[in-house]
Scaffold this motif. Structure first.
Motif, short mmCIF file in Angstrom:
data_model
loop_
_atom_site.label_atom_id
_atom_site.label_comp_id
_atom_site.label_asym_id
_atom_site.label_seq_id
_atom_site.Cartn_x
_atom_site.Cartn_y
_atom_site.Cartn_z
N ARG A 45 0.82 -1.22 0.00
CA ARG A 45 0.00 0.00 0.00
C ARG A 45 0.85 1.27 0.00
NH1 ARG A 45 -5.37 -1.51 1.56
NH2 ARG A 45 -5.35 -3.65 2.33
N GLU A 46 2.14 1.16 0.24
CA GLU A 46 3.03 2.32 0.27
C GLU A 46 3.31 2.82 -1.14
OE1 GLU A 46 6.73 2.03 2.37
OE2 GLU A 46 5.83 0.73 3.89
N LYS A 47 3.49 4.13 -1.24
CA LYS A 47 3.96 4.73 -2.49
C LYS A 47 5.48 4.75 -2.43
CE LYS A 47 0.25 6.31 -4.65
NZ LYS A 47 -0.07 6.01 -6.01
N LEU A 48 6.12 4.33 -3.50
CA LEU A 48 7.59 4.27 -3.51
C LEU A 48 8.21 5.59 -3.93
CD1 LEU A 48 8.13 0.74 -5.06
CD2 LEU A 48 8.23 1.42 -2.66
N GLY A 49 7.40 6.60 -4.17
CA GLY A 49 7.94 7.90 -4.55
C GLY A 49 7.65 8.21 -6.00
N PRO A 50 8.31 9.21 -6.51
CA PRO A 50 8.04 9.60 -7.90
C PRO A 50 8.51 8.53 -8.89
CG PRO A 50 9.87 10.86 -7.00
CD PRO A 50 9.30 10.05 -5.87
N THR A 51 7.83 8.50 -10.00
CA THR A 51 8.19 7.53 -11.03
C THR A 51 9.39 8.04 -11.83
OG1 THR A 51 6.72 8.52 -12.66
CG2 THR A 51 5.78 6.81 -11.24
N GLY A 52 9.89 7.18 -12.66
CA GLY A 52 11.04 7.55 -13.49
C GLY A 52 10.75 8.73 -14.41
N ARG A 53 9.53 8.79 -14.92
CA ARG A 53 9.18 9.90 -15.83
C ARG A 53 9.14 11.24 -15.11
NH1 ARG A 53 4.31 6.84 -17.94
NH2 ARG A 53 5.37 5.02 -18.73
N THR A 54 8.59 11.25 -13.90
CA THR A 54 8.52 12.52 -13.18
C THR A 54 9.91 12.97 -12.73
OG1 THR A 54 8.03 11.35 -11.11
CG2 THR A 54 6.16 12.15 -12.37
N ILE A 55 10.76 12.03 -12.36
CA ILE A 55 12.14 12.37 -11.98
C ILE A 55 12.87 12.94 -13.20
CG2 ILE A 55 14.36 11.41 -11.28
CD1 ILE A 55 12.82 9.47 -9.50
N GLU A 56 12.70 12.31 -14.36
CA GLU A 56 13.35 12.79 -15.58
C GLU A 56 12.88 14.19 -15.94
OE1 GLU A 56 13.86 11.50 -20.28
OE2 GLU A 56 12.47 10.40 -18.99
N ALA A 57 11.58 14.44 -15.81
CA ALA A 57 11.05 15.77 -16.13
C ALA A 57 11.62 16.83 -15.19
CB ALA A 57 9.53 15.76 -16.06
N SER A 58 11.72 16.51 -13.90
CA SER A 58 12.27 17.49 -12.96
C SER A 58 13.76 17.73 -13.22
CB SER A 58 12.04 17.05 -11.52
OG SER A 58 12.76 15.89 -11.23
N PHE A 59 14.50 16.67 -13.59
CA PHE A 59 15.92 16.85 -13.96
C PHE A 59 16.06 17.75 -15.18
CE2 PHE A 59 17.46 12.73 -11.83
CZ PHE A 59 17.97 13.43 -10.75
N LYS A 60 15.22 17.54 -16.16
CA LYS A 60 15.29 18.37 -17.37
C LYS A 60 15.03 19.83 -17.06
CE LYS A 60 14.25 15.00 -20.97
NZ LYS A 60 13.31 14.60 -22.02
N LYS A 61 14.05 20.08 -16.18
CA LYS A 61 13.76 21.46 -15.79
C LYS A 61 14.95 22.10 -15.09
CE LYS A 61 8.76 20.98 -15.22
NZ LYS A 61 7.66 20.96 -14.23
N ARG A 62 15.57 21.37 -14.17
CA ARG A 62 16.71 21.90 -13.45
C ARG A 62 17.91 22.12 -14.36
NH1 ARG A 62 15.08 24.90 -10.69
NH2 ARG A 62 17.22 25.34 -10.14
N ILE A 63 18.14 21.19 -15.28
CA ILE A 63 19.26 21.33 -16.22
C ILE A 63 19.04 22.54 -17.11
CG2 ILE A 63 20.34 20.26 -18.25
CD1 ILE A 63 20.06 17.57 -16.79
N ASN A 64 17.81 22.73 -17.59
CA ASN A 64 17.52 23.90 -18.42
C ASN A 64 17.72 25.19 -17.63
OD1 ASN A 64 16.95 22.36 -20.67
ND2 ASN A 64 14.76 22.29 -20.27
N ALA A 65 17.36 25.19 -16.35
CA ALA A 65 17.57 26.37 -15.52
C ALA A 65 19.06 26.66 -15.35
CB ALA A 65 16.91 26.18 -14.15
N VAL A 66 19.87 25.63 -15.15
CA VAL A 66 21.32 25.80 -15.00
C VAL A 66 21.92 26.33 -16.30
CG1 VAL A 66 23.49 24.54 -14.70
CG2 VAL A 66 21.58 24.10 -13.17
N ILE A 67 21.46 25.80 -17.44
CA ILE A 67 21.95 26.28 -18.74
C ILE A 67 21.62 27.76 -18.92
CG2 ILE A 67 21.61 26.07 -21.23
CD1 ILE A 67 21.32 23.02 -20.77
N ALA A 68 20.41 28.15 -18.54
CA ALA A 68 20.02 29.56 -18.66
C ALA A 68 20.89 30.45 -17.77
CB ALA A 68 18.55 29.72 -18.29
N ILE A 69 21.19 29.99 -16.57
CA ILE A 69 22.04 30.76 -15.67
C ILE A 69 23.45 30.90 -16.26
CG2 ILE A 69 23.20 30.69 -13.42
CD1 ILE A 69 20.60 29.39 -12.33
#
Length: 131
Positions: A45-69
Motif C-alpha cells: 500500500r506504500e507509495k515508492l515515490g516519484p516515477t522515473g518519468r517525473t524524476i526525468e522531467a524534474s531533472f530536465k527542468k533543473r538542467i535547463n535552468a542551469v543552462i540559462a544561468i
C-alpha cells in the motif's frame, strides 16, 4: 497440494495476464511478489515515490535552468571581461615606431655608408677606435 482462493473476476484476470507475461506459473508469480515485499520490508500500500518519468522531467527542468544561468553569466560577465583583458594586452603592430638604433642601422643599409658615431656629449667621433 493446491488450494483454491477466491478473487474477484477482474483481479483474477489481471493477475493471470501479468503472470503469463512475466513468469512460468501463477504460483511462481505470487511467491515472487510476496518475497519482494517481505525482503524489502515495504507494504504493497506504500507509495515508492516519484516515477522515473517525473524524476526525468524534474531533472530536465533543473538542467535547463542551469543552462540559462550559465548563458546569462557568459553574456554579462565572461565575454565583457575577456574583451577588456584582450584590449589591455592588445599590441598595435602597425603603429610600432622603430628604435633610434634601428633607424641608424636602416640609414647605413640604404646608403651603404657608416654614419659617424656620437659620444655621450653629442659630439661626433670619427676615429676608428671607439673604446
Amino acid at each position: 497440494s493446491f488450494i483454491g482462493i477466491r478473487f474477484k473476476k477482474e483481479t483474477a484476470k489481471r493477475f493471470q495476464e501479468f503472470s503469463r507475461t512475466h513468469f512460468k506459473s501463477h504460483t511462481e508469480a505470487l511467491e515472487t511478489m510476496l518475497d519482494f515485499f517481505f525482503y524489502n520490508e515495504i507494504s504493497p500500500r506504500e507509495k515508492l515515490g516519484p516515477t522515473g518519468r517525473t524524476i526525468e522531467a524534474s531533472f530536465k527542468k533543473r538542467i535547463n535552468a542551469v543552462i540559462a544561468i550559465m548563458r546569462d553569466m557568459e553574456k554579462t560577465q565572461t565575454k565583457p571581461t575577456a574583451a577588456m583583458i584582450a584590449s589591455l594586452f592588445q599590441t598595435e603592430t602597425s603603429q610600432k615606431k622603430p628604435l633610434i638604433l634601428e633607424k641608424k642601422i636602416l640609414r647605413e643599409k640604404k646608403d651603404n655608408v657608416p654614419q659617424p658615431e656620437q659620444d655621450g656629449r653629442g659630439e661626433k667621433n670619427f676615429s676608428d677606435n671607439n673604446l
